[in-house]
Design a protein around this motif. Structure first.
Motif, PDB file in Angstrom:
ATOM      1  N   SER A   1       0.622  -1.206  -0.093  1.00  0.00           N
ATOM      2  CA  SER A   1      -0.007  -0.035  -0.077  1.00  0.00           C
ATOM      3  C   SER A   1       0.807   1.334  -0.035  1.00  0.00           C
ATOM      4  N   ALA A   2       0.580   2.270  -0.926  1.00  0.00           N
ATOM      5  CA  ALA A   2       1.388   3.522  -1.104  1.00  0.00           C
ATOM      6  C   ALA A   2       1.209   4.113   0.229  1.00  0.00           C
ATOM      7  N   ASP A   3      -0.118   4.269   0.835  1.00  0.00           N
ATOM      8  CA  ASP A   3      -0.285   5.000   2.357  1.00  0.00           C
ATOM      9  C   ASP A   3       0.714   4.488   3.244  1.00  0.00           C
ATOM     10  N   ARG A   4       0.470   3.143   3.585  1.00  0.00           N
ATOM     11  CA  ARG A   4       1.253   2.366   4.259  1.00  0.00           C
ATOM     12  C   ARG A   4       2.581   2.482   4.338  1.00  0.00           C
ATOM     13  N   LEU A   5       3.187   2.453   2.885  1.00  0.00           N
ATOM     14  CA  LEU A   5       4.479   2.836   2.805  1.00  0.00           C
ATOM     15  C   LEU A   5       4.916   4.159   3.254  1.00  0.00           C
ATOM     16  N   ARG A   6       4.280   5.018   2.919  1.00  0.00           N
ATOM     17  CA  ARG A   6       4.450   6.507   3.480  1.00  0.00           C
ATOM     18  C   ARG A   6       4.585   6.615   4.734  1.00  0.00           C
ATOM     19  N   GLN A   7       3.612   5.887   5.579  1.00  0.00           N
ATOM     20  CA  GLN A   7       3.750   5.715   7.093  1.00  0.00           C
ATOM     21  C   GLN A   7       4.896   5.194   7.537  1.00  0.00           C
ATOM     22  N   GLU A   8       5.526   4.334   6.690  1.00  0.00           N
ATOM     23  CA  GLU A   8       6.518   3.698   7.195  1.00  0.00           C
ATOM     24  C   GLU A   8       8.147   4.603   7.065  1.00  0.00           C
ATOM     25  N   LEU A   9       7.965   5.271   6.030  1.00  0.00           N
ATOM     26  CA  LEU A   9       8.982   6.174   5.538  1.00  0.00           C
ATOM     27  C   LEU A   9       9.059   7.601   6.326  1.00  0.00           C
ATOM     28  N   ILE A  10       7.828   8.180   6.587  1.00  0.00           N
ATOM     29  CA  ILE A  10       7.674   9.655   7.023  1.00  0.00           C
ATOM     30  C   ILE A  10       8.524  10.028   8.052  1.00  0.00           C
ATOM     31  N   MET A  11       8.674   9.112   9.146  1.00  0.00           N
ATOM     32  CA  MET A  11       9.497   9.754  10.245  1.00  0.00           C
ATOM     33  C   MET A  11      10.942   9.559  10.131  1.00  0.00           C
ATOM     34  N   GLU A  12      11.524   8.814   9.392  1.00  0.00           N
ATOM     35  CA  GLU A  12      12.718   8.685   8.973  1.00  0.00           C
ATOM     36  C   GLU A  12      13.400   9.780   7.860  1.00  0.00           C
ATOM     37  N   TYR A  13      12.569   9.933   6.726  1.00  0.00           N
ATOM     38  CA  TYR A  13      12.886  10.715   5.743  1.00  0.00           C
ATOM     39  C   TYR A  13      12.026  11.902   5.331  1.00  0.00           C
ATOM     40  N   GLY A  14      10.970  12.079   6.087  1.00  0.00           N
ATOM     41  CA  GLY A  14      10.076  13.438   6.057  1.00  0.00           C
ATOM     42  C   GLY A  14      10.627  14.580   5.825  1.00  0.00           C
ATOM     43  N   ARG A  15      11.876  14.897   6.824  1.00  0.00           N
ATOM     44  CA  ARG A  15      12.345  16.146   6.901  1.00  0.00           C
ATOM     45  C   ARG A  15      13.664  16.153   5.889  1.00  0.00           C
ATOM     46  N   GLN A  16      14.075  15.090   5.507  1.00  0.00           N
ATOM     47  CA  GLN A  16      15.283  15.125   4.500  1.00  0.00           C
ATOM     48  C   GLN A  16      15.136  16.131   3.093  1.00  0.00           C
TER      49      GLN A  16
ATOM     50  N   GLY B   1       5.946  13.674   1.977  1.00  0.00           N
ATOM     51  CA  GLY B   1       5.848  14.959   2.727  1.00  0.00           C
ATOM     52  C   GLY B   1       5.159  14.741   4.213  1.00  0.00           C
ATOM     53  N   ILE B   2       5.306  15.911   4.781  1.00  0.00           N
ATOM     54  CA  ILE B   2       4.584  16.035   6.103  1.00  0.00           C
ATOM     55  C   ILE B   2       3.135  15.841   6.242  1.00  0.00           C
ATOM     56  N   ASP B   3       2.503  16.088   5.239  1.00  0.00           N
ATOM     57  CA  ASP B   3       1.212  15.967   5.060  1.00  0.00           C
ATOM     58  C   ASP B   3       0.731  14.524   4.974  1.00  0.00           C
ATOM     59  N   ASP B   4       1.875  13.525   4.739  1.00  0.00           N
ATOM     60  CA  ASP B   4       1.632  12.253   4.758  1.00  0.00           C
ATOM     61  C   ASP B   4       1.278  11.530   5.913  1.00  0.00           C
ATOM     62  N   LEU B   5       1.763  12.058   7.167  1.00  0.00           N
ATOM     63  CA  LEU B   5       1.562  11.713   8.415  1.00  0.00           C
ATOM     64  C   LEU B   5       0.168  11.488   8.552  1.00  0.00           C
ATOM     65  N   GLU B   6      -0.361  10.111   9.094  1.00  0.00           N
ATOM     66  CA  GLU B   6      -1.596  10.044   9.577  1.00  0.00           C
ATOM     67  C   GLU B   6      -2.376  11.045  10.779  1.00  0.00           C
ATOM     68  N   GLY B   7      -3.056  12.153  10.247  1.00  0.00           N
ATOM     69  CA  GLY B   7      -3.402  12.964  11.339  1.00  0.00           C
ATOM     70  C   GLY B   7      -3.748  14.377  10.703  1.00  0.00           C
ATOM     71  N   GLU B   8      -3.912  15.228  11.600  1.00  0.00           N
ATOM     72  CA  GLU B   8      -4.310  16.654  11.088  1.00  0.00           C
ATOM     73  C   GLU B   8      -3.052  17.662  10.695  1.00  0.00           C
ATOM     74  N   PHE B   9      -3.157  17.758   9.403  1.00  0.00           N
ATOM     75  CA  PHE B   9      -2.002  18.425   8.742  1.00  0.00           C
ATOM     76  C   PHE B   9      -2.579  20.062   8.625  1.00  0.00           C
ATOM     77  N   THR B  10      -1.658  20.872   8.976  1.00  0.00           N
ATOM     78  CA  THR B  10      -1.571  22.289   8.981  1.00  0.00           C
ATOM     79  C   THR B  10      -0.599  23.066   8.149  1.00  0.00           C
ATOM     80  N   GLU B  11      -0.811  24.104   7.280  1.00  0.00           N
ATOM     81  CA  GLU B  11       0.019  24.677   6.741  1.00  0.00           C
ATOM     82  C   GLU B  11      -0.278  26.291   6.918  1.00  0.00           C
ATOM     83  N   VAL B  12       0.531  27.077   7.425  1.00  0.00           N
ATOM     84  CA  VAL B  12       0.323  28.667   7.312  1.00  0.00           C
ATOM     85  C   VAL B  12       1.493  29.475   7.331  1.00  0.00           C
ATOM     86  N   GLN B  13       1.458  30.369   6.490  1.00  0.00           N
ATOM     87  CA  GLN B  13       2.520  31.240   6.234  1.00  0.00           C
ATOM     88  C   GLN B  13       2.003  32.726   6.843  1.00  0.00           C
TER      89      GLN B  13
END
Length: 365
Positions: free
Chosen positions: A173-188, A201-213
């Motif tokens: 699953s693409a979603d499960r793979l993103r969850q597997e990778l996000i913690m280690e590589y999401g900030r690289q 990206g950070i928006d792949d984390l399972e939860g509430e995503f926010t972007e503000v400028q």
């Protein structure tokens, strides 16, 4: 004196491939290999469920020549860290591969693995199947035909193609793979992962995503991106990373919210994100491990981050925050009389004073 030698059963590779509990964990091992090869981009293609399409993991890393392939890659349990100082040759990344068995990760989910690698004008391909391993009694005697040809001197990278996906296993699953990778590589920022056309990206984390400028007098433009995980437990690498001109400054932090009584520590550990503030460049220390914290520019970013995080936590975990604060005050309350506005904690000057203050406080509410 007689001698005896160890023999390596060909089933070893199959057993090593079963070291991974899910297909997504096995694919992460292939991504780790790309990281160790100083790749800047990894493209992963996953098949649609119930189709016979392949899994493809392609990177633009260093690649391997025939000599490197035979002396390093095909050497089982070869620890790359033993050949280096624990870091990659070009980008000086900490090496992920430790056991030297990641090469068999693909065989966890598929019956056939085809590898193609390019380096310094040489292109090499080979195919390895589960049946090949099962039919050979000793892996050292397994013949592995190599297809060697020329390529451009500037071409480099490795591609792993997995076919004949194993029956009885859940489709990757693409979603499960993103969850597997996000913690280690999401900030690289120098290691981009694209899964089925979408960059990790950070928006792949399972939860509430926010972007503000925001735009500030001394700090200039800033962008805050974060997510609050839905998981009950905390994240492995929580916090907000400060990014200046695409580079991380220090370690992730909570920008002072860890000292606040309003947000419990267990909620902060669900936080994951980054804030981009290129206007802080003049205030970054020489080692890129911190910024000058009493600079007006940095204080403006801290206020910006804190305000948005508190607002987001109030929206997603407001009741939990109020209940935690009530427990901190040690004032028993019925949920129906729970105040909506958080009052500051009562100072603990002495036992009698605190008791009197609590009695007066209870009468007021």
């Amino acid at each position: 004196m007689q001698q005896a030698n160890f023999q390596v059963d060909s089933r070893l590779a199959t057993l090593l491939s079963q070291d991974y509990s899910t297909t997504e964990k096995a694919l992460k091992e292939l991504v780790d290999n790309a990281w160790d090869a100083d790749a800047e981009e990894v493209v992963i293609e996953l098949p649609e469920p119930l189709t016979d399409g392949p899994i493809v993991v392609r990177d633009d890393g260093n690649g391997m020549t025939r000599q490197e392939l035979e002396s390093h890659y095909l050497k089982i349990a070869s620890d790359r860290r033993m050949r280096t100082d624990g870091r990659t040759s070009k980008k000086r990344r900490p090496i992920k591969g430790k056991k030297g068995i990641g090469k068999f990760a693909g065989l966890m989910s598929a019956s056939v693995m085809c590898l193609t690698t390019m380096a310094r004008g040489q292109k090499i391909s080979f195919t390895l199947g589960i049946q090949d391993l099962e039919s050979a009694s000793d892996i050292e005697n397994l013949t592995l035909p190599l297809d060697v040809s020329e390529c451009g001197s500037e071409d480099h990278g490795t591609c792993v193609t997995l076919t004949h996906l194993r029956q009885g296993l859940r489709y990757p699953s693409a979603d499960r793979l993103r969850q597997e990778l996000i913690m280690e590589y999401g900030r690289q920022k120098d290691f981009k992962i694209i899964i089925n056309g979408k960059p990790l990206g950070i928006d792949d984390l399972e939860g509430e995503f926010t972007e503000v400028q925001g735009t500030f007098p001394d700090a200039g433009d800033a962008t805050l991106r974060f997510a609050i995980s839905k998981k009950k437990s905390g994240l492995r690498r929580p916090g907000i990373t400060l990014m200046v001109e695409g580079k991380a400054v220090g370690k992730p932090s909570y920008f002072g919210l860890e000292n606040s009584d309003e947000i419990p520590a267990r909620l902060l550990r669900k936080l994951y994100g980054e804030v981009e503030a290129d206007g802080l460049m003049d205030y970054v220390t020489a080692g890129w491990d911190s910024v000058i914290e009493n600079s007006e520019a940095y204080l403006q970013i801290v206020t910006f981050v804190q305000a948005n995080l508190v607002e987001a936590f109030r929206s997603t975990h407001g009741m939990e925050m109020r209940m935690a604060h009530a427990r901190l005050l040690r004032i028993p309350r019925h949920p129906a009389t729970q105040p909506t506005n958080i009052r500051p904690p009562i100072p603990r000057s002495s036992g009698r004073a605190v008791g009197a203050q609590r009695r007066r406080f209870a009468l007021l509410v």
